[in-house]
Structure formats: structure tokens, C-alpha cells
Write a protein that holds these residues in place. Structure first.
Motif, short mmCIF file in Angstrom:
data_model
loop_
_atom_site.label_atom_id
_atom_site.label_comp_id
_atom_site.label_asym_id
_atom_site.label_seq_id
_atom_site.Cartn_x
_atom_site.Cartn_y
_atom_site.Cartn_z
N ARG A 31 0.83 -1.21 0.00
CA ARG A 31 0.00 0.00 0.00
C ARG A 31 0.86 1.25 0.00
N PHE A 34 7.80 3.75 2.85
CA PHE A 34 8.19 4.99 3.51
C PHE A 34 9.69 4.97 3.83
N TYR A 36 12.39 7.00 6.40
CA TYR A 36 12.53 7.87 7.56
C TYR A 36 14.01 8.07 7.86
N PHE A 46 9.97 11.61 9.11
CA PHE A 46 9.50 11.21 7.79
C PHE A 46 10.27 11.92 6.68
N THR A 49 7.23 9.11 0.85
CA THR A 49 6.31 8.01 0.64
C THR A 49 6.29 7.68 -0.85
N TYR A 51 4.32 4.94 -3.66
CA TYR A 51 3.16 4.07 -3.71
C TYR A 51 3.20 3.04 -4.83
N HIS A 91 3.71 -0.45 4.36
CA HIS A 91 2.34 -0.78 4.75
C HIS A 91 1.91 -1.92 3.84
N PHE A 97 -3.48 -1.56 10.14
CA PHE A 97 -2.61 -0.41 9.92
C PHE A 97 -1.18 -0.69 10.35
N THR A 99 2.63 -1.16 10.33
CA THR A 99 3.78 -0.74 9.55
C THR A 99 4.94 -1.67 9.88
N PHE B 33 0.33 4.49 18.28
CA PHE B 33 1.07 3.22 18.27
C PHE B 33 2.24 3.29 19.24
N TYR B 35 5.96 1.46 19.96
CA TYR B 35 7.01 0.61 19.40
C TYR B 35 8.12 0.41 20.42
N GLY B 97 0.35 7.29 10.26
CA GLY B 97 0.77 6.00 9.73
C GLY B 97 -0.40 5.12 9.37
N THR B 98 -1.54 5.73 9.17
CA THR B 98 -2.70 4.96 8.74
C THR B 98 -3.15 5.46 7.37
N ASN B 100 -2.26 4.75 4.50
CA ASN B 100 -1.11 4.94 3.62
C ASN B 100 -0.40 6.27 3.84
N GLU B 102 2.18 8.89 6.27
CA GLU B 102 3.37 8.76 7.08
C GLU B 102 3.04 8.81 8.56
N ALA B 103 3.94 8.27 9.36
CA ALA B 103 3.80 8.28 10.81
C ALA B 103 4.69 9.38 11.40
#
Lengths: 111, 114
Positions: A31, A34, A36, A46, A49, A51, A91, A97, A99, B33, B35, B97-98, B100, B102-103
Motif C-alpha cells: 500500500r 516509507f 525515515y 518522515f 512516501t 506508492y 504498509h 494499519f 507498519t 502506536f 514501538y 501511519g494509517t 497509507n 506517514e507516521a
């Protein structure tokens, strides 16, 4: 099983010496991918992205590309301030959701 | 974008005790989230904190060890309970981060258990 593998684990460059970081992924449908940047003692920040295969994104000295199996982060003429750990994440298209992160590439740029 | 404040930034704790980590987001977010990141390792998702319902834990992580609260859309806590040296790690809070996108991450909590 969904998986992200980054290489190399560490990369040492001289200032101005261009190179690429690799992120290989195995997912049941992608999906989004990414990139970072993580500095010591900080959370990931970030960058990009991507796709779909063939997509490219650029930001200053960084350029990210994507194929069906991997992504590259190209660093052109790096500077010492580019030294950091670069993380790749995906993703998967498995619902939810979650990652999945790679272990990262530690980049050291020497002046 | 979202700005995430996480505290404490670091702590040294005795084994058998518990530590609660706080995470504050500057805007309302649906999902948060937690981690864990061990030195030189990938980020491992502990759980997804849902507002108004129980957190969803990943395989290998249980609520008794890592209880999570999510009282509203801007705040969450993670408690590391009955700590052992194996719990020494960096714990990161994240939002976004949902769908599609970025987080965004807090600066992390470096936990050392002695």
C-alpha cells in the motif's frame, strides 16, 4: 511473511561521495513504502512516501525510487549533516494499519 | 503533520518495578502506536492504542506486561510492568501511519533496567 531488509547495515562515505541505500521488501501487496531518517536519541523523521513502481521523490540531496521488489535511497554529494540512520518501512495490503520497519542503514559522512 | 511529546526521555529503573511513559499529540488522532527499538534493531510494534476501546497487542506482547491507556484523542500511556533487564530498550510513541500516510514519532524513551 511480510518482511523488509535493508542493506548495507552501515555505510561510511567521504563528503561528496554519492551512494545508494537499498530496501528490499516482501509483502502480500504494497500500500505504501516509507523512508525515515533517525538521529541518535530521537524518533524517526518522515522523508518520503512511494506508492507504485516507477515512482520517484526528491528532497535536497536525497532521491527515493521504487520497483516491485525494492526501493533505493540515493544520496548525492552527501554532507556530514546527512549522517543518521535511514529506515525503510512498508504498509502491507493485509488489512489493518501495521507498519513493518527494516533494521535501518547507519550512514556516516566524513568531512 | 503532528508534533508528539513523549516523557520521560530516559530513565534507569530497578528490576521488578514499573514505569509509565506518556505521549501527548498536538492534534486529535484516531490511532496511536507504541514501538520498541532495541540497539541496532528494527522498530517492533507493541500495540495499537485505540480511543474508547482496549489496545490491540501484537504477537509476543501482552496487556499484563504492557498495559496501555488512551483516555482521549491526544494522549496515551504505556506502562512497562515488573521490569527485568530484558526490557531495557527505547520505547517510541507514534501517531498517523494509517491510510497509507506517514507516521510521526515522539523522541523516544530510553529505558535501562538494572
Amino acid at each position: 511473511e511480510d518482511q523488509v531488509t535493508q542493506s548495507p547495515e552501515a555505510l561510511r562515505l567521504q563528503e561528496g561521495e554519492s551512494s545508494s541505500l537499498n530496501c528490499s521488501y516482501t509483502v502480500s501487496g504494497l500500500r505504501g513504502l516509507f523512508w525515515y531518517r533517525q538521529d541518535p536519541g530521537k524518533g524517526p523523521e518522515f522523508l518520503f512516501t512511494l506508492y507504485s513502481a516507477g515512482e520517484e521523490k526528491e528532497k535536497e540531496r536525497l532521491k527515493a525510487t521504487l520497483t516491485k521488489k525494492e526501493s533505493f535511497l540515493h544520496i548525492t554529494a552527501p554532507k556530514p549533516e546527512d549522517s543518521a540512520t535511514y529506515l525503510c518501512a512498508v504498509h502491507p495490503n493485509t488489512g489493518g494499519f501495521k507498519t513493518i520497519f527494516g533494521a535501518g542503514t547507519r550512514l556516516f559522512v566524513k568531512a | 503533520s503532528a508534533v508528539i511529546s513523549q516523557k520521560p526521555s530516559r530513565d534507569i529503573c530497578q528490576r521488578g518495578t514499573s514505569l509509565t511513559i506518556q505521549c501527548q499529540v498536538d492534534s486529535q488522532v484516531t490511532m496511536m502506536f507504541w514501538y520498541r527499538q532495541q540497539p541496532g534493531q528494527s522498530l517492533t510494534l507493541i500495540a495499537t492504542a485505540n480511543q474508547g476501546s482496549e489496545a490491540t497487542y501484537e504477537s509476543g506482547f501482552v496487556i499484563d506486561k504492557f498495559p496501555i491507556s488512551r483516555p482521549n484523542l491526544t494522549f496515551s500511556t504505556l506502562t512497562v510492568s515488573n521490569m527485568s533487564p530484558e526490557d531495557s530498550s527505547i520505547y517510541l510513541c507514534s501517531a498517523g501511519g494509517t491510510m497509507n500516510t506517514e507516521a510521526f514519532f515522539g523522541q523516544g524513551t530510553r529505558l535501562t533496567v538494572v
